[in-house]
Scaffold this motif. Structure first.
Motif, PDB file in Angstrom:
ATOM      1  N   SER A  10      14.141 -27.254 111.815  1.00 40.37           N
ATOM      2  CA  SER A  10      13.671 -25.867 111.884  1.00 40.37           C
ATOM      3  C   SER A  10      13.353 -25.529 113.329  1.00 40.37           C
ATOM      4  O   SER A  10      12.860 -26.384 114.069  1.00 40.37           O
ATOM      5  N   THR A  11      13.603 -24.307 113.712  1.00 41.07           N
ATOM      6  CA  THR A  11      13.095 -23.789 114.997  1.00 41.07           C
ATOM      7  C   THR A  11      12.034 -22.733 114.720  1.00 41.07           C
ATOM      8  O   THR A  11      10.861 -22.878 115.082  1.00 41.07           O
TER       9      THR A  11
ATOM     10  N   THR B  88      10.638 -21.326 111.777  1.00 44.18           N
ATOM     11  CA  THR B  88       9.570 -21.436 110.776  1.00 44.18           C
ATOM     12  C   THR B  88       8.486 -22.377 111.283  1.00 44.18           C
ATOM     13  O   THR B  88       7.292 -22.045 111.264  1.00 44.18           O
TER      14      THR B  88
ATOM     15  N   HIS C 211      12.319 -19.431 100.171  1.00 46.00           N
ATOM     16  CA  HIS C 211      11.763 -19.453 101.529  1.00 46.00           C
ATOM     17  C   HIS C 211      10.783 -18.270 101.625  1.00 46.00           C
ATOM     18  O   HIS C 211      11.066 -17.257 102.260  1.00 46.00           O
TER      19      HIS C 211
HETATM   20  N1   CP Z   1      14.761 -18.529 109.423  1.00 42.42           N
HETATM   21  C1   CP Z   1      14.529 -19.870 109.450  1.00 42.42           C
HETATM   22  O1   CP Z   1      14.081 -20.472 108.473  1.00 42.42           O
HETATM   23  O2   CP Z   1      14.808 -20.469 110.648  1.00 42.42           O
HETATM   24  P1   CP Z   1      14.565 -22.007 110.969  1.00 42.42           P
HETATM   25  O3   CP Z   1      15.474 -22.821 110.071  1.00 42.42           O
HETATM   26  O4   CP Z   1      14.885 -22.156 112.423  1.00 42.42           O
HETATM   27  O5   CP Z   1      13.121 -22.319 110.665  1.00 42.42           O
END
Ligand code: CP
Length: 310
Positions: A49-50, A52, A129
């Motif tokens: 993840s970045t 979240t 999510h």
């Molecule tokens: N939108 C989202 O979940 O991005 P990440 O996977 O970078 O957390």
């Protein structure tokens, strides 16, 4: 303790309160800088993840709290075979609130039962999510001034896209929202969402194969990445990944006040030439994610009335 696993764990009224609080924080976040002092957020991410993860951490730090977590799941005792439930029970001894991402659908709900503190699902497989959904709802509300009477197009990987599944569920509760699903046959919305949600509630929707045939109808266009990590077969991914690419030519067919959204990361599905178009709102979503997570942390820790609203 209340945990958030599915967007439907929040009533429409609770969502409205969270969005109001996020909007208030955005007016001047320094007023909230000490509200969660001495509180600890644990981030448990079993998938990359970045946005979240960093927005959760930024949110807690902006509230004066602290953050703990593993740099990645490979350095936790999960690699020695420890179960998710034992891991969660342990982490809940050391923290006041937990954000958890896991590749297995349903893992956060199982984990929640063993947690001593509120647990937030930060994404479980192709399932849900909910904090991305809150981010998306805040963005729609700020851009359109409403969450009802909208035609919303979801485009791309509607089979595996958890952000689509969650936002669809949340929006299904607002009056006058119509849905348009744009996907290849292989990546259509799962039948259970059509039958148990859309058909059961008699909601208006249609499924199409091309963006061009519906572009002019849409108030919101929600683009998605084809989820490579959920494919069993690399060849199928390679064949499907570039089915839809939004560019300025296609946007000529769109309404002047279209709102273009994407949960990110994007790969190739929105051409970078679209980024400067005033209708592109995906970078605003990134910013909004921090404030909505601040609001959620405050609410779950019962700190949401500590600061007078502006
Ligand atoms: N939108 C989202 O979940 O991005 P990440 O996977 O970078 O957390």
């Amino acid at each position: 303790k209340k945990s958030i696993i599915d967007p439907m764990d929040l009533s429409v009224e609770e969502i409205s309160d969270l969005l109001d609080l996020a909007n208030d924080i955005m007016k001047d976040r320094t007023r909230y800088q000490d509200v969660a002092k001495h509180k600890i957020l644990a981030t448990l991410f079993f998938e990359p993840s970045t946005r979240t993860r960093l927005s959760f951490e930024s949110a807690m730090l902006s509230l004066g709290g602290s953050v703990l977590g593993f740099p990645n799941a490979n350095v936790s005792s999960a690699t020695k075979g420890e179960s998710v439930t034992d891991t969660i029970w342990t982490v809940s001894c050391y923290s006041d609130i937990i954000a958890m991402r896991h590749p297995k659908e349903g893992a956060p709900r199982v984990a929640m039962r063993r947690s001593k503190v509120p647990l937030i699902n930060a994404g479980d497989g192709g399932h849900n999510h909910p904090t991305q959904t809150l981010t998306d709802l805040l963005t729609i509300q700020r851009e359109k001034g409403r969450l009802n009477n909208l035609t919303v197009g979801f485009c791309g990987d509607l089979k595996f896209g958890r952000t689509v599944h969650s936002l669809l569920k949340a929006l299904s509760r607002y009056e006058g929202v119509k849905f348009v699903f744009i996907s290849p046959e292989e990546l259509k919305l799962p039948e259970y969402l059509k039958e148990d949600l859309l058909d059961a509630k008699h909601l208006e929707y249609k499924e199409v194969r091309t963006m061009e045939e519906v572009m002019g109808e849409l108030d919101i266009l929600y683009m998605t990445r084809v989820q490579q990590e959920r494919f069993f077969n690399e060849q199928d991914y390679l064949r499907l990944r570039d089915t839809y690419i939004l560019d300025l030519n296609k946007l000529e067919l769109a309404k002047k006040d279209l709102t273009i959204m994407h949960p990110l990361p994007r790969v190739n599905e929105i051409s970078t030439e679209v980024d400067d178009d005033p209708r592109a709102c995906y970078f605003k979503q990134v910013e909004n994610g921090r404030y909505v997570r601040m609001a959620l942390i405050l609410t779950l820790l019962s700190l949401d009335h500590e600061v007078e609203r502006l």
